[in-house]
Design an enzyme around this catalytic site. Sequence first.
Site, PDB file in Angstrom:
ATOM      1  N   CYS A 151      71.190  91.526  82.856  1.00 52.79           N
ATOM      2  CA  CYS A 151      70.696  92.784  82.134  1.00 52.79           C
ATOM      3  C   CYS A 151      69.370  93.089  82.247  1.00 52.79           C
ATOM      4  O   CYS A 151      68.599  92.380  83.087  1.00 52.79           O
ATOM      5  CB  CYS A 151      71.337  92.916  80.492  1.00 52.79           C
ATOM      6  SG  CYS A 151      70.652  91.722  79.678  1.00 52.79           S
TER       7      CYS A 151
ATOM      8  N   ASN B 295      67.336  90.115  79.249  1.00 52.67           N
ATOM      9  CA  ASN B 295      68.227  88.844  79.041  1.00 52.67           C
ATOM     10  C   ASN B 295      68.198  88.192  77.573  1.00 52.67           C
ATOM     11  O   ASN B 295      68.100  86.965  77.306  1.00 52.67           O
ATOM     12  CB  ASN B 295      67.590  87.729  79.880  1.00 52.67           C
ATOM     13  CG  ASN B 295      68.566  86.536  80.257  1.00 52.67           C
ATOM     14  OD1 ASN B 295      68.091  85.583  80.398  1.00 52.67           O
ATOM     15  ND2 ASN B 295      69.911  86.555  80.114  1.00 52.67           N
TER      16      ASN B 295
ATOM     17  N   CYS C 261      70.569  89.969  74.986  1.00 57.23           N
ATOM     18  CA  CYS C 261      71.661  90.541  74.290  1.00 57.23           C
ATOM     19  C   CYS C 261      73.015  90.608  75.311  1.00 57.23           C
ATOM     20  O   CYS C 261      73.570  89.686  75.053  1.00 57.23           O
ATOM     21  CB  CYS C 261      71.199  92.156  73.930  1.00 57.23           C
ATOM     22  SG  CYS C 261      69.919  92.488  72.801  1.00 57.23           S
ATOM     23  N   ARG C 262      72.982  91.458  76.125  1.00 57.81           N
ATOM     24  CA  ARG C 262      74.327  91.680  76.850  1.00 57.81           C
ATOM     25  C   ARG C 262      74.348  90.496  77.807  1.00 57.81           C
ATOM     26  O   ARG C 262      75.671  89.840  78.023  1.00 57.81           O
ATOM     27  CB  ARG C 262      74.199  92.830  77.840  1.00 57.81           C
ATOM     28  CG  ARG C 262      74.057  94.232  76.999  1.00 57.81           C
ATOM     29  CD  ARG C 262      73.964  95.634  77.777  1.00 57.81           C
ATOM     30  NE  ARG C 262      72.432  95.537  78.254  1.00 57.81           N
ATOM     31  CZ  ARG C 262      72.095  96.386  79.281  1.00 57.81           C
ATOM     32  NH1 ARG C 262      72.956  97.363  79.805  1.00 57.81           N
ATOM     33  NH2 ARG C 262      70.690  96.241  79.495  1.00 57.81           N
ATOM     34  N   SER C 263      73.518  90.182  78.506  1.00 54.77           N
ATOM     35  CA  SER C 263      73.768  89.137  79.580  1.00 54.77           C
ATOM     36  C   SER C 263      73.780  87.669  79.025  1.00 54.77           C
ATOM     37  O   SER C 263      75.063  86.847  79.371  1.00 54.77           O
ATOM     38  CB  SER C 263      72.566  88.958  80.768  1.00 54.77           C
ATOM     39  OG  SER C 263      71.459  88.821  80.000  1.00 54.77           O
TER      40      SER C 263
ATOM     41  N   ASP D 245      73.706  99.021  76.076  1.00 52.18           N
ATOM     42  CA  ASP D 245      72.716  98.040  75.376  1.00 52.18           C
ATOM     43  C   ASP D 245      72.725  98.203  74.012  1.00 52.18           C
ATOM     44  O   ASP D 245      72.508  99.153  73.394  1.00 52.18           O
ATOM     45  CB  ASP D 245      71.204  98.456  75.885  1.00 52.18           C
ATOM     46  CG  ASP D 245      70.219  97.373  75.548  1.00 52.18           C
ATOM     47  OD1 ASP D 245      70.502  96.660  74.947  1.00 52.18           O
ATOM     48  OD2 ASP D 245      69.150  97.319  76.108  1.00 52.18           O
TER      49      ASP D 245
END
Length: 157
Positions: A9, A12, A14-16, A120
Site C-alpha cells: 500500500c 505500510n 494500515c492496509r498492507s 485507505d
Amino acid sequence: MAPKILIVCLGNICRSPIGEAVLRHVAAERGLEIEVDSAGTGDYHVGEWPDDRAAAVCKKFNVPMKHEARQVQREDFYEFTHLLAADENNLRNLNYVKPKDATAEIRLWGSYLDGKPISDPYYGNAASGFEQTFHQCVRLSKAFLDSLESKPSSSNL
C-alpha cells in the site's frame, strides 16, 4: 519453493500490514506454506508500527500482527513471487519502479476476486473503515490462495 508474497500500500501502516497478517493467518488455517511481508511505495512511515486501529482490528479477530513499516526495495521484485498492490495508484507506482528484469508477478490484489481496490481507511472513522479493510483482506486472501492451489505447480505447497 514456497510462494513469497509482498502486500503493498502507500505508507505500510494500515492496509498492507492488515493484509499481511490476514493472508498469513488464512494460509496457516489452510495448512499452506507461504511467506508473507508487506511494504509501502512511500517512505512516510518507515520504521513505525502499524496504525493502532489496524492493530486493534486484527486483535479483535484474533489475527496476530507483528510488523514494522518499510518501503518497497529493488530486491523485492526478485525475492518475492508476487507483489500485490492495494489499489491502482500503488500498482502504477510499483510498475513505474519495477526493474526491467523483475521476476515477481505484480498485480492488483483485488484482481483475484472482484477487481476492487482496498480503500485507505486512514482518514476514515476508526472502527468501520478498518473492519471493512480487514474483511476485504480475508476475502482477497481466500481468492488469492484459491488461485495458488488451482495452479499445477502449487502441488508442493
